[in-house]
Design a protein around this motif. Structure first.
Motif, PDB file in Angstrom:
ATOM      1  N   ILE A  89      35.962  27.639  63.836  1.00  0.00           N
ATOM      2  CA  ILE A  89      35.652  26.374  64.305  1.00  0.00           C
ATOM      3  C   ILE A  89      35.623  26.110  65.707  1.00  0.00           C
ATOM      4  N   ASP A 134      34.419  21.968  69.581  1.00  0.00           N
ATOM      5  CA  ASP A 134      33.599  20.535  69.500  1.00  0.00           C
ATOM      6  C   ASP A 134      33.691  20.313  67.907  1.00  0.00           C
ATOM      7  N   GLN A 152      32.115  22.271  65.795  1.00  0.00           N
ATOM      8  CA  GLN A 152      31.092  23.150  65.190  1.00  0.00           C
ATOM      9  C   GLN A 152      31.599  24.529  64.500  1.00  0.00           C
ATOM     10  N   TRP A 193      30.895  28.270  63.420  1.00  0.00           N
ATOM     11  CA  TRP A 193      30.322  29.463  63.776  1.00  0.00           C
ATOM     12  C   TRP A 193      30.749  30.566  62.814  1.00  0.00           C
ATOM     13  N   ARG A 208      36.372  21.225  59.604  1.00  0.00           N
ATOM     14  CA  ARG A 208      35.740  21.433  60.758  1.00  0.00           C
ATOM     15  C   ARG A 208      36.866  21.113  61.973  1.00  0.00           C
TER      16      ARG A 208
END
Length: 328
Positions: free
Chosen positions: A174, A177, A179, A181, A270
């Protein structure tokens, strides 16, 4: 590209698999390289190439010296979340036909499992940009439940069964931000207590709270649509049980993207800096063939596209931990 992670000079280091016998060391561990790729906005494969050293190691020696690690780890196991999905695979042609026939039965006659499977068949592969059917989801533990390739798989004294589950696992980091991955994919042995699960499906959550293993190699790049592997159990040097298995999206009721969406849609999954190991499910179990494992049996899960076989012997614990709760 395939990489492993191993201990070198007392630290975890990623290494590029050059062939069956040799790996080339990088200057950092997989997590660091992934974070570096995220920060630079570059493909992980490029970052790995840039981080290669001139040091080459003997693959077999790493195994013999028990220096292999899972291909992605976090320094703090609490920041690694291990989860999975079930009822995601269509199985063999015969099994698929049987399941589809049952799925035509009246809704009142369907088990909860069959309803979940039918939901995936009908809506697990949505069009791009659309949300598909929500799969079954379960929690296995944090990074402390992960066993390195070749290392013994502990079986708690209270367990009713110790059964392999040959699967693909998605490995994720993670970003700062929030996001997610995807770092890559690995062979996984999700490992469960099928006797406990069979007694009552509401005990599924208990049956999944076991150790697991994945690796030894991490595949960076696109996942082949169709994959054929072999799952076996070796006892006293002889093959006790062996069976082929299929995976990849061509053999699944869900797309990987749909499974990922329904996991990472939760904000708690997240958290910046965390890693996730997410198992994608299976259709092949020795338990279904009446196999009962015992101490010393070795699981072997082979998927040629992923390099070396994932192997773990079983280690049954004799005494249950005494865990009384004290009042403050």
């Amino acid at each position: 590209m395939r990489i492993i992670q191993c201990l070198h000079d007392g630290a975890a280091r990623a290494a590029l698999v050059e062939d069956d016998n040799r790996v080339r060391l990088t200057e950092a561990d997989t997590y660091t390289l992934a974070r570096r790729a995220i920060a630079a906005g570059r493909p992980l494969a490029e970052v790995v190439e840039a981080a290669l050293t001139e040091t080459r190691l003997d693959y077999g020696q790493l195994i013999d010296e028990r220096r292999l690690l899972p291909p992605l780890t976090h320094d703090d196991p609490a920041h690694c979340l291990v989860t999975g999905t079930g009822l995601t695979h269509l199985g063999s042609a015969d099994t698929r036909a049987s399941m589809h026939a049952k799925a035509q039965a009246d809704e009142s006659e369907l088990t909860d499992s069959m309803r979940m499977f039918k939901l995936g068949v009908e809506g697990g592969k949505p069009a791009t940009g659309e949300t598909g059917a929500q799969p079954e989801w379960f929690y296995k533990g944090d990074g402390d439940c992960v066993v390195a390739p070749e290392a013994p798989m502990p079986v708690p004294a209270f367990a009713e069964d110790a059964g392999e589950e040959p699967e693909l696992a998605g490995l994720y980091v993670i970003g700062d931000d929030g996001q997610p991955w995807r770092v890559g994919y690995a062979i996984g042995n999700e490992f469960s207590d099928h006797v406990t699960e069979r007694f009552n499906y509401l005990w599924l959550a208990h049956s999944k709270l076991r150790h697991c293993s994945f690796g030894p190699e991490l595949l960076i790049g696109e996942l082949p649509d169709h994959l054929e592997g072999t799952s076996r159990i070796v006892r006293d040097g002889e093959t006790l049980w062996e069976k082929p298995f299929l995976t990849g999206e061509a053999n699944m009721a869900h797309t990987v993207a749909n499974l990922e969406h329904h996991h990472f849609k939760y904000p708690g999954f997240r958290r910046p800096g965390d890693i996730h190991v997410h198992f994608f499910g299976t259709a092949t179990l020795s338990f279904a063939d009446g196999v009962q494992t015992r101490d010393g049996d070795r699981f072997e899960i082979d998927l040629p596209a992923f390099g070396r076989t994932l192997r773990n012997p079983l280690a049954f614990e004799d005494v249950a931990a005494d865990t009384p709760v004290h009042s403050l």
